[in-house]
Design a protein around this motif. Structure first.
Motif, mmCIF file in Angstrom:
data_model
loop_
_atom_site.group_PDB
_atom_site.id
_atom_site.type_symbol
_atom_site.label_atom_id
_atom_site.label_comp_id
_atom_site.label_asym_id
_atom_site.label_seq_id
_atom_site.Cartn_x
_atom_site.Cartn_y
_atom_site.Cartn_z
ATOM 1 N N THR A 415 83.445 39.699 -3.805
ATOM 2 C CA THR A 415 83.346 39.880 -2.403
ATOM 3 C C THR A 415 84.700 39.018 -1.411
ATOM 4 O O THR A 415 85.188 39.733 -0.833
ATOM 5 N N SER A 416 85.102 37.878 -2.716
ATOM 6 C CA SER A 416 86.192 37.684 -2.721
ATOM 7 C C SER A 416 87.472 38.085 -2.767
ATOM 8 O O SER A 416 88.347 38.000 -1.731
ATOM 9 N N ILE A 417 87.603 38.520 -3.289
ATOM 10 C CA ILE A 417 88.251 39.829 -3.726
ATOM 11 C C ILE A 417 88.260 40.868 -2.469
ATOM 12 O O ILE A 417 89.532 41.035 -2.032
ATOM 13 N N LEU A 418 87.702 40.922 -2.684
ATOM 14 C CA LEU A 418 87.523 42.253 -0.809
ATOM 15 C C LEU A 418 88.244 41.786 -0.162
ATOM 16 O O LEU A 418 89.053 42.683 0.651
ATOM 17 N N ASN A 419 87.423 40.512 0.777
ATOM 18 C CA ASN A 419 88.276 40.333 1.067
ATOM 19 C C ASN A 419 89.568 39.172 1.629
ATOM 20 O O ASN A 419 89.851 39.700 2.403
ATOM 21 N N LYS A 420 90.169 39.208 0.476
ATOM 22 C CA LYS A 420 91.564 39.132 0.487
ATOM 23 C C LYS A 420 92.020 39.581 0.392
ATOM 24 O O LYS A 420 93.224 40.444 1.282
#
Ligand code: MSP
Length: 509
Positions: A415-420
């Motif tokens: 999720t953090s990769i996608l948010n970035k």
């Protein structure tokens, strides 16, 4: 032959109502059962209630009812809670059922005929709540139970004994050959050193009370409650009743238990099975204990947590998720309102919930609600897809080892990769400039969300389905195949997606 998986929880004493500790083991087993099912396994998931013994007899007496009435009353509280928590068990054993009593009598007789059970006399310090005898040396302060620290009482009775002392070497060999027989490692070491310390024969009958299964060859003896209880793992899959079912699922893949009942499962149970000529289970996983706001949970402190209340306040999937996101499975943990609120608001409402709503809004606005197979792909798009793929593999490795905490860490890395990725690629800019890469970025986001929801499915079966529905997928997540779903794809029958209500509302402090 399809792949089979058999997992169990302990069977719970019915002298007490269900609390967070019971919910913990049961949800843990449910997570593995759901995970294995989408990995293509035929799963048998067993739970139940432990209804015999002095502890139950005493509790019933205090309430002025019979043990049977107490059991009939309390068992429903467990069954109802498992419904509330979406527990997908396939079997349930009550030790007072005739089918179970028959198995216990048969096994007692068999082990006796083999010469592994003999009649003797017993005198030692007995702890009623733990239903266990202790020697002078084991006592805490000369009188207290070394496990629960309550006073013990001196008891002498004629008793049948199981020749546990004969099984030390065999157990050590088992531990040597199967390094993951007991997990995690700290518990393995505990069992190994206990066995190396030498084993005494085990008293397996009692004459001091009557609520239990009479010993086949001497009816004034009642089968020791642990001998009775452990056998539920055989009863539940048709031992003596349905050979096909039994042979399909035994040996059990995993007994999930709390650390306090390790010795019964990892020392006594395999010894009984060896005596019977039945293979021991493959794994025993012992988890830690929960304290409540920093204190031991106890009736006298009045801090016993009723899972029904937590679910009412925070939501069922939120509760299930919290239990395994907060503390590495295997270690002790602390439950507090602050901690659960923090997890829900941080991981679910902010990180994941925002990702879902931003992505859904953009797919609605820029692609008329449907993702398409991309025409152009840049380095970063491929990099994101590759990273997600690696993290799915890591997740699977951790799940196989019951490392739920690490598995969830990998999910939140996605999720953090996608948010970035949203922030760096700014799809709204690409759309404004008429750049076809907007399709690529939204396709990747959609796929990222789709697989993330699937990875969360074992933990949050309801919310993950809501996410799939929100992103236009009509399939039932519980019926899909993990391997087919873990790759990025585009579907023809995707429903156009529109506005959605927040899936993880924030909790006000
Ligand atoms: N009846 C036996 C098990 C027989 S299995 C063949 C028994 N029952 S129990 O109801 O007392 O406990 C069941 C489980 O609840 C145990 O695995 C125990 O570790 C767990 N917990 C009880 N309190 C707990 C916490 N505070 N925290 C986490 N788990 C705890 O033992």
């Amino acid at each position: 032959m399809s792949k089979r998986y058999y997992i169990t929880t302990p069977i719970y004493y019915i002298n007490d109502v269900p609390h967070i500790g019971h919910a913990y083991t049961t949800v843990a087993a449910d997570i593995m059962a759901r995970y294995k099912r989408i990995c293509g396994y035929d799963v048998f998931f067993l739970t139940g209630t432990d209804e015999h013994g002095q502890k139950v007899e005493k509790a019933a007496e205090l309430q002025g009812i019979s043990p049977r009435e107490l059991a009939d009353r309390t068992v429903h509280q467990f069954i109802d809670l498992w419904k509330v928590l979406n527990i997908s068990n396939t079997g349930f054993v009550r030790t007072t059922e005739e089918r179970h009593k028959k198995v216990v009598r048969y096994i007692f007789q068999k082990v006796f005929e083999k010469g592994d059970i003999y009649l003797g006399a017993y005198e030692d310090w007995y702890c009623v709540p733990c239903e266990t005898y202790f020697t002078d040396l084991q006592l805490h302060d000369g009188i207290h139970c070394p496990d629960c620290h309550r006073p013990t009482e001196k008891l002498k009775e004629e008793s049948y004994f199981f020749k546990l002392s004969q099984y030390g070497d065999k157990l050590l060999k088992l531990l040597e050959e199967q390094k993951d027989f007991v997990m995690p490692e700290v518990r393995y070491n505990e069992v190994a050193s206990f066995v190396k310390g030498g084993l005494r024969d085990l008293s397996v009958s009692r004459t001091s009370f009557t609520w239990g299964i009479p010993v086949p060859m001497k009816a004034n003896h009642i089968v020791y409650v642990w001998f009775d209880a452990l056998i539920n793992y055989l009863t539940g899959i048709g031992f003596l009743e349905d050979d096909e079912l039994f042979n399909t699922f035994w040996p059990c893949d995993a007994h999930l238990i709390g650390k306090d009942i390790l010795r019964f499962h990892a020392v006594y149970w395999p010894s009984f099975l060896m005596s019977l000529g039945i293979q021991p289970p493959k794994h025993i996983f012992a988890h830690g204990w929960w304290t409540i706001e920093g204190h031991k949970m106890s009736k006298s402190l009045g801090n016993v947590i009723d899972p029904n209340e937590v679910v009412k306040q925070y939501g069922v999937d939120e509760f299930r998720f919290f239990l395994f996101r907060e503390v590495p499975f295997g270690l002790d943990g602390d439950f507090s309102r602050k901690a659960i609120t923090h997890r829900i608001n941080g991981d679910l409402a902010n990180d994941f919930g925002n990702l879902v709503s931003r992505s859904v809004a953009m797919i609605g606005k820029f692609l008329k609600g449907k993702v398409e197979k991309p025409e152009t792909r840049g380095g970063i798009d491929e990099h994101v897809e590759e990273r997600v793929r690696q993290l799915i593999d890591e997740y699977q490795k951790e799940m196989e080892a019951f490392s739920y905490y690490k598995a969830l860490q990998h999910v939140f890395e996605i999720t953090s990769i996608l948010n970035k990725y949203i922030d760096s690629e700014a799809p709204w800019k690409l759309a404004k400039e008429g750049d076809p890469r907007v399709k690529t970025v939204l396709y990747n986001l959609w796929n990222g969300l789709r697989v993330t929801a699937m990875l969360l499915y074992p933990f949050m079966p309801v919310k993950s389905q809501s996410i799939w529905n929100a992103i236009g997928i009509g399939k039932m997540i519980e019926k899909v195949s993990f391997d087919e779903e873990k790759v990025f794809y585009c579907i023809d029958d995707m429903a156009a997606i529109g506005k959605i209500a927040p899936i993880f509302p924030r909790i006000e402090d």
